[in-house]
Write a protein that holds these residues in place. Structure first.
Motif, short mmCIF file in Angstrom:
data_model
loop_
_atom_site.label_atom_id
_atom_site.label_comp_id
_atom_site.label_asym_id
_atom_site.label_seq_id
_atom_site.Cartn_x
_atom_site.Cartn_y
_atom_site.Cartn_z
N ASN A 127 0.85 -1.18 0.00
CA ASN A 127 0.00 0.00 0.00
C ASN A 127 0.88 1.23 0.00
N VAL A 128 0.31 2.38 -0.34
CA VAL A 128 1.15 3.57 -0.51
C VAL A 128 0.56 4.79 0.17
N ILE A 129 1.44 5.74 0.43
CA ILE A 129 1.06 7.09 0.80
C ILE A 129 1.33 7.96 -0.42
N LEU A 130 0.28 8.54 -0.97
CA LEU A 130 0.39 9.39 -2.16
C LEU A 130 0.17 10.84 -1.72
N SER A 131 1.19 11.68 -1.94
CA SER A 131 1.11 13.08 -1.54
C SER A 131 1.32 13.97 -2.75
N ILE A 132 0.59 15.08 -2.79
CA ILE A 132 0.73 16.06 -3.87
C ILE A 132 1.00 17.41 -3.23
N HIS A 133 2.03 18.13 -3.71
CA HIS A 133 2.44 19.41 -3.14
C HIS A 133 2.55 20.47 -4.24
N ALA A 134 2.04 21.64 -3.94
CA ALA A 134 2.13 22.75 -4.89
C ALA A 134 3.57 23.24 -4.98
N GLY A 135 3.97 23.63 -6.19
CA GLY A 135 5.32 24.15 -6.40
C GLY A 135 5.28 25.57 -6.90
N ALA A 136 6.20 25.90 -7.81
CA ALA A 136 6.26 27.25 -8.37
C ALA A 136 4.96 27.55 -9.11
N GLY A 137 4.40 28.75 -8.86
CA GLY A 137 3.18 29.12 -9.55
C GLY A 137 2.09 29.66 -8.66
N GLY A 138 2.29 29.69 -7.33
CA GLY A 138 1.33 30.30 -6.42
C GLY A 138 -0.05 29.66 -6.49
N THR A 139 -1.08 30.51 -6.64
CA THR A 139 -2.46 30.04 -6.70
C THR A 139 -2.67 29.07 -7.85
N GLU A 140 -1.98 29.33 -8.96
CA GLU A 140 -2.07 28.44 -10.12
C GLU A 140 -1.67 27.03 -9.74
N SER A 141 -0.59 26.89 -9.00
CA SER A 141 -0.10 25.58 -8.62
C SER A 141 -1.03 24.90 -7.61
N CYS A 142 -1.64 25.69 -6.72
CA CYS A 142 -2.60 25.13 -5.78
C CYS A 142 -3.81 24.57 -6.53
N ASP A 143 -4.24 25.29 -7.55
CA ASP A 143 -5.34 24.78 -8.37
C ASP A 143 -4.92 23.52 -9.12
N TRP A 144 -3.68 23.46 -9.54
CA TRP A 144 -3.14 22.30 -10.25
C TRP A 144 -3.10 21.09 -9.32
N VAL A 145 -2.77 21.29 -8.05
CA VAL A 145 -2.80 20.19 -7.09
C VAL A 145 -4.21 19.63 -6.98
N GLU A 146 -5.20 20.51 -6.94
CA GLU A 146 -6.58 20.04 -6.84
C GLU A 146 -6.99 19.25 -8.09
N MET A 147 -6.52 19.69 -9.25
CA MET A 147 -6.80 18.95 -10.50
C MET A 147 -6.15 17.57 -10.48
N LEU A 148 -4.91 17.50 -10.01
CA LEU A 148 -4.23 16.21 -9.93
C LEU A 148 -4.91 15.28 -8.93
N PHE A 217 3.39 24.06 -11.48
CA PHE A 217 4.09 22.83 -11.13
C PHE A 217 3.54 22.25 -9.83
N ALA A 218 3.57 20.94 -9.75
CA ALA A 218 3.22 20.24 -8.51
C ALA A 218 4.05 18.97 -8.46
N SER A 219 4.39 18.55 -7.26
CA SER A 219 5.15 17.30 -7.11
C SER A 219 4.25 16.23 -6.51
N VAL A 220 4.48 15.01 -6.96
CA VAL A 220 3.75 13.85 -6.45
C VAL A 220 4.76 12.91 -5.81
N ASP A 221 4.50 12.52 -4.57
CA ASP A 221 5.32 11.52 -3.89
C ASP A 221 4.48 10.25 -3.73
N VAL A 222 5.08 9.13 -4.02
CA VAL A 222 4.42 7.84 -3.84
C VAL A 222 5.35 6.98 -2.99
#
Length: 371
Positions: A127-148, A217-222
């Motif tokens: 099983n995994v822990i999947l994490s998504i973090h906002a990167g460069a881009g401010g509000t744009e990146s936070c919205d991108w995290v929600e999309m991912l 940008f957003a990063s995904v950790d698995v």
């Protein structure tokens, strides 16, 4: 009209593929492990410690599912081989077309199951822990995290995975700064490890009044979830020496072999105790210390293994992305590691990432084979 020779060849090809899966996936080894786990679960006291029992229960469930699926596919192929002869005896085009559709559907299932043979790592079932973090881009990146997040949740639900959101930090204006899911099911790490890395989005910003193009940008950790390290020290792995204590402690301590030295052969760890007058007491103290040191040794190994799995992700910004999602001026999703791409961005963002997962698994296996 579908030719019977074509159907016969396709069924034979599927049977050959399934036979190779038996060897590649070590089905017999999985059956032996299932028997071993079932024996453990039937032992007295097994369920007294639910925390220790739970990982074994999940492992058994995953193994049984893999074995059941390959055996079910094998049985269905044999059924189709037999039914083919009945179809051949009937001069019925509609029956032949219906049977051809069933053969094609089964071939698709076999192709999907083939992905399991590409999972060669020992942690793929975890099983995994999947994490998504906002990167460069401010509000744009936070919205991108929600999309991912929406993309992965759609994929998880479509494929029957269980998931629980364990953390969410909302963005200051919109979207999500970071979110974490715990995912359980059928080979979660094997399927989702392809998603770890920086994901880049290019689009016309819905937050820009001038409708300019923005890059986010957003990063995904698995991260695979490892079982808690539980130290079981086997007496046959120990060398126990007794000797006379050399320090202060009274006449009895110095003149009798009350001191104890224990060597743990698998790790090379040595502990000793000479504080007490009783050899039995010194041995108890030494064994407690040994258990702690062995625990720490295996935890350090686990940390090193996890670090090797995660690698160096780099900054969540330009130049480190593993995949780009372009909505403007054209539509394209491209994985920069494998070269795999799709033009239907909406389908991908709705959870259609199976092509990227399979391409990554094939790419990783090819690299491993070359090395």
């Amino acid at each position: 009209m579908v030719e019977l020779t074509e159907l016969r060849a396709r069924i034979a090809s599927m049977a050959e593929t399934l036979a190779s899966f038996h060897q590649t996936l070590d089905v017999e080894g999985k059956k032996r492990r299932i028997a071993e786990l079932e024996k453990k679960m039937g032992a007295p006291g097994f369920w007294d410690d639910p925390a220790a029992a739970h990982p074994l229960v999940e492992e058994l469930s995953s193994l049984k599912k893999a074995v059941a699926e390959i055996e079910d596919l094998t049985a269905r192929i044999e059924e189709q081989r037999e039914f083919l002869e009945l179809v051949a005896a009937e001069d019925d085009d509609s029956l032949r077309e219906e049977f051809a559709d069933e053969v094609r559907a089964l071939a698709d299932e076999v192709a999907r199951f083939e992905i399991l043979t590409l999972m060669s790592g020992e942690n793929e079932h975890r099983n995994v822990i999947l994490s998504i973090h906002a990167g460069a881009g401010g509000t744009e990146s936070c919205d991108w995290v929600e999309m991912l997040l929406r993309m992965y949740v759609r994929w998880l639900e479509t494929h029957g995975y269980e998931y629980e959101r364990t953390h969410l930090l909302s963005g200051e204006e919109a979207g999500i700064k970071s979110v974490t899911l715990e995912v359980k099911g059928f080979y979660p790490y094997g399927h989702l490890r392809s998603e770890a890395g920086v994901h880049r989005l290019v689009r016309i910003s819905p937050f820009d009044a001038n409708a300019r193009r923005h890059t986010s940008f957003a990063s995904v950790d698995v991260i695979p979830i490892f079982d808690a390290v539980e130290v079981t020290i086997d007496e046959k792995d120990l060398v126990i020496d007794t000797y006379r204590a050399g320090g202060p402690g009274g006449q009895h301590v110095n003149k009798t072999e009350s001191a104890v030295r224990i060597t743990h052969l698998p790790t090379g760890i040595v502990v000793q105790c000479q504080n007490e007058r009783s050899q039995t007491k010194n041995r108890e103290i030494a064994m407690r210390e040994l258990a702690s040191r062995v625990q720490r040794y295996y935890e350090a190994q686990r940390d090193a293994e996890l670090k090797a799995l995660l690698g160096d992700r780099g900054e969540i910004a330009w130049g480190n992305q593993i995949r780009s999602y372009v909505l403007q001026p054209y539509t394209l999703v491209k994985d920069h590691r494998t070269g795999y791409e799709e033009t239907d961005v909406r389908k991908v963002l709705d959870g259609g990432i199976d092509g990227f997962i399979e391409a990554y698994l094939r790419w990783r296996l090819e690299r491993k084979t070359k090395n």
